[in-house]
Design an enzyme around this catalytic site. Structure first.
Site: not given
Length: 381
Positions: A133, A209, A211
């Protein structure tokens, strides 16, 4: 002639934050609002569209089993080719920091279509955290003509980087979304949530959640959650478990079968917002919940080593708990055992918006195209 504004998104978080903007743009006389889904997340994306009563004008439907970051990016780029040739939008809007965001902006750049970046200027300055991100949003900033920064600090990040284009401080659109989703008479479709005693028990809403938390960090987070529940008899945890197999396997292994920990399927956006409204506190590695929960007076423990939302830390609405077992247990214990600590966080002012972000963004787009005289005033908490 109306200006065509195409909103491109493909994941559940993007959809939640873009839905109220798509509707706001549709209400503007001089604008035509189009919606293009990539389908990066399929099931979770479709549920948000249903909640907000939105219909896609285009749907790339790119999701595949075991998809990779490369496949998401290339399939989005290829799919956008025909869409942009047919629709010929005057502006492409992308949101935040997903692979859809990056690929959608890149496709627009290749077609020389201006890009508007909603939720611009968030930074950790670590390109591998959050991954991917941080790099997605940084690259989009170099392509965007319009930057819609939620806070003054986000805008300052962009100015320091000397990005091109116009920067607007708007607040975060997720606060706008919550005006339509949270209701006192709301009834959950997940029956367990209707049966929970939110008044007599202290319910923790948990999400996990990311990564970068896969593996030992996630195991330590879940071990800490288990200890918190086992050491506080009036505490229950509700965890809508992400669909990722890596997350599900770890959650089942560490939390499955533990009394007062409820592992449930992912919930729709309106269910999540109403769960937050009724819970005692939130533990999350999500970005959006750091903005949403404080709007309802709920303290947040962020299960990450760093956050691109330092305004919330400074305002006192969230605390960075990290991913270490001892730290998570200690900070949760303070909130559960020390009422003054809880009260300070619950009463802190949310720095992320007043519910009018979409109006400011639509005003800015009209100003950009010469449809209104005055530049919109910046949001200030």
């Amino acid at each position: 002639m109306k200006r065509r504004i195409m909103s491109v998104f493909g994941t559940r978080p993007e959809a939640i934050k873009m839905a109220p903007l798509v509707r706001e743009l549709a209400d503007r006389e001089g604008l035509e609002s189009l919606c293009c889904l990539t389908g990066q997340h399929r099931q979770m994306l479709d549920s948000v569209m249903e909640v907000f009563h939105l219909r896609a004008d285009y749907d790339l439907n790119i999701m595949q089993k075991q998809q990779t970051l490369s496949s998401i990016t290339t399939r989005t780029l290829m799919g956008m080719e025909a869409v942009l040739e047919e629709a010929k939008p005057d502006l492409i809007l992308v949101h935040g920091d997903t692979s859809t965001t990056f690929a959608g902006a890149l496709a627009a750049f290749y077609h020389k279509i201006p890009v508007g970046h909603v939720e611009a200027g968030l930074r950790t300055y670590d390109k591998y955290s959050p991954y991917p991100e941080e790099m997605n949003r940084t690259l989009v900033s170099d392509m965007a003509a319009l930057h819609f920064a939620p806070t003054a600090a986000n805008a300052e990040n962009l100015r320091k980087e000397a990005v091109g284009g116009e920067i607007f401080i708007t607040g975060n659109t997720v606060i706008d979304a919550m005006k339509t989703t949270v209701r006192k008479d709301f009834r959950f479709s997940t029956e367990l949530l209707n049966r929970l005693d939110f008044e007599g028990r202290r319910v923790i809403a948990l999400t996990c959640h990311r990564r970068e938390n896969y593996g030992k960090p996630m195991e330590d987070i879940f071990r800490a959650v288990r200890h918190i529940v086992e050491s506080h008899p009036d505490v229950e945890v509700v965890y809508p478990v992400h669909l990722s197999p890596a997350v599900r396997d770890c959650a089942q292994r560490e939390l499955g079968g533990v009394a007062r920990i409820h592992l449930i399927e992912p919930v729709d956006v309106d269910e999540m917002h109403n769960l937050i409204a009724r819970c005692h506190l939130v533990m999350t590695d999500s970005g959006g919940l750091q903005e949403e929960a404080p709007a309802m007076g709920k303290p947040v423990l962020v299960l990450r080593r760093e956050t691109e939302r330092p305004e919330a830390v400074a305002a006192g609405t969230v605390k960075l708990a990290g991913v270490e077992y001892e730290q998570i247990v200690r900070l949760a214990g303070e909130l559960l055992e020390q009422p003054p600590v809880y009260a300070r966080m619950a009463r802190a002012v949310n720095p992320y918006g007043d519910g009018n972000a979409c109006q400011r963004i639509a005003d800015a787009i009209e100003w950009y195209f010469g449809l209104r005289k005055d530049r919109p005033a910046p949001f200030a908490p």
